[in-house]
Design a protein around this motif. Structure first.
Motif, PDB file in Angstrom:
ATOM      1  N   SER A 177       5.447   0.779  -3.685  1.00  0.00           N
ATOM      2  CA  SER A 177       6.552   1.265  -4.301  1.00  0.00           C
ATOM      3  C   SER A 177       6.218   2.147  -5.425  1.00  0.00           C
ATOM      4  N   ASP A 178       5.368   3.095  -5.003  1.00  0.00           N
ATOM      5  CA  ASP A 178       5.278   4.328  -6.659  1.00  0.00           C
ATOM      6  C   ASP A 178       5.585   5.106  -5.404  1.00  0.00           C
ATOM      7  N   ALA A 179       5.042   4.597  -3.833  1.00  0.00           N
ATOM      8  CA  ALA A 179       5.221   6.483  -3.556  1.00  0.00           C
ATOM      9  C   ALA A 179       7.496   6.786  -3.227  1.00  0.00           C
ATOM     10  N   SER A 180       7.276   8.173  -3.564  1.00  0.00           N
ATOM     11  CA  SER A 180       8.338   8.956  -2.853  1.00  0.00           C
ATOM     12  C   SER A 180       8.845   9.325  -2.039  1.00  0.00           C
ATOM     13  N   SER A 181       7.945   9.475  -1.727  1.00  0.00           N
ATOM     14  CA  SER A 181       8.400  10.208  -0.178  1.00  0.00           C
ATOM     15  C   SER A 181       7.529  10.005   1.190  1.00  0.00           C
ATOM     16  N   GLN A 182       7.630   9.943   2.578  1.00  0.00           N
ATOM     17  CA  GLN A 182       6.828   9.744   3.709  1.00  0.00           C
ATOM     18  C   GLN A 182       5.395  10.108   3.505  1.00  0.00           C
ATOM     19  N   VAL A 204      -0.356   3.712   2.393  1.00  0.00           N
ATOM     20  CA  VAL A 204      -1.122   3.036   3.906  1.00  0.00           C
ATOM     21  C   VAL A 204      -2.065   3.195   4.411  1.00  0.00           C
ATOM     22  N   GLY A 205      -2.284   4.515   4.014  1.00  0.00           N
ATOM     23  CA  GLY A 205      -3.738   4.916   5.159  1.00  0.00           C
ATOM     24  C   GLY A 205      -4.779   4.358   3.896  1.00  0.00           C
ATOM     25  N   GLU A 206      -4.531   4.207   2.363  1.00  0.00           N
ATOM     26  CA  GLU A 206      -5.539   3.603   1.652  1.00  0.00           C
ATOM     27  C   GLU A 206      -6.108   2.123   1.872  1.00  0.00           C
ATOM     28  N   MET A 207      -4.706   1.262   1.749  1.00  0.00           N
ATOM     29  CA  MET A 207      -4.948   0.351   2.902  1.00  0.00           C
ATOM     30  C   MET A 207      -5.640   0.114   4.033  1.00  0.00           C
TER      31      MET A 207
END
Length: 125
Positions: free
Chosen positions: A23-28, A35-38
């Motif tokens: 939710s904190d991400a504002s760009s692709q 998601v890479g960290e996830m």
């Protein structure tokens, strides 16, 4: 106690679409990094869960005097990795080369990894 590590590796919204958890991400680019960290955390959880399941399989083989559970688990894990990679590439292909392809593939790997952790822990119990 051994499950505490696994709990810490997951975000609270373990069942949500991984890209929506960013939710904190504002760009692709930022979503891709998130998601890479996830995926890295989920991979660690899969590895830890697999070690727990291996221990349970080894103990079962020792108790029964048969050597079948541990080799079966190892074979299943190898095939699961192939399935995960192939399935997520198919998901990515469904994006037709669009800009969300990488995020879709990584999100798929996170989702399948989370499910695998549950499967491995169920095997261990």
């Amino acid at each position: 106690m051994r499950y505490l590590l696994l709990i810490l590796l997951f975000s609270p919204a373990a069942l949500a679409d991984p890209s929506l958890e960013c939710s904190d991400a504002s760009s692709q680019v930022e979503i891709g990094e998130c998601v890479g960290e996830m995926e890295n955390r989920v991979n660690q959880a899969v590895e830890a869960s697999f070690r727990i399941a291996q221990q349970a399989a080894t103990e079962l083989d020792e108790v029964t005097g048969r050597v079948v559970a541990q080799p079966a688990l190892e074979a299943a894990q190898k095939v699961w990795v192939i399935y995960r990679d192939t399935q997520c590439e198919a998901v990515g292909a469904s994006y037709g080369g669009g800009s969300g392809t990488g995020i879709a593939i990584t999100s798929c790997r996170v989702e399948l990894g989370r499910a695998r952790v549950e499967e491995l822990l169920a095997f261990a119990n």
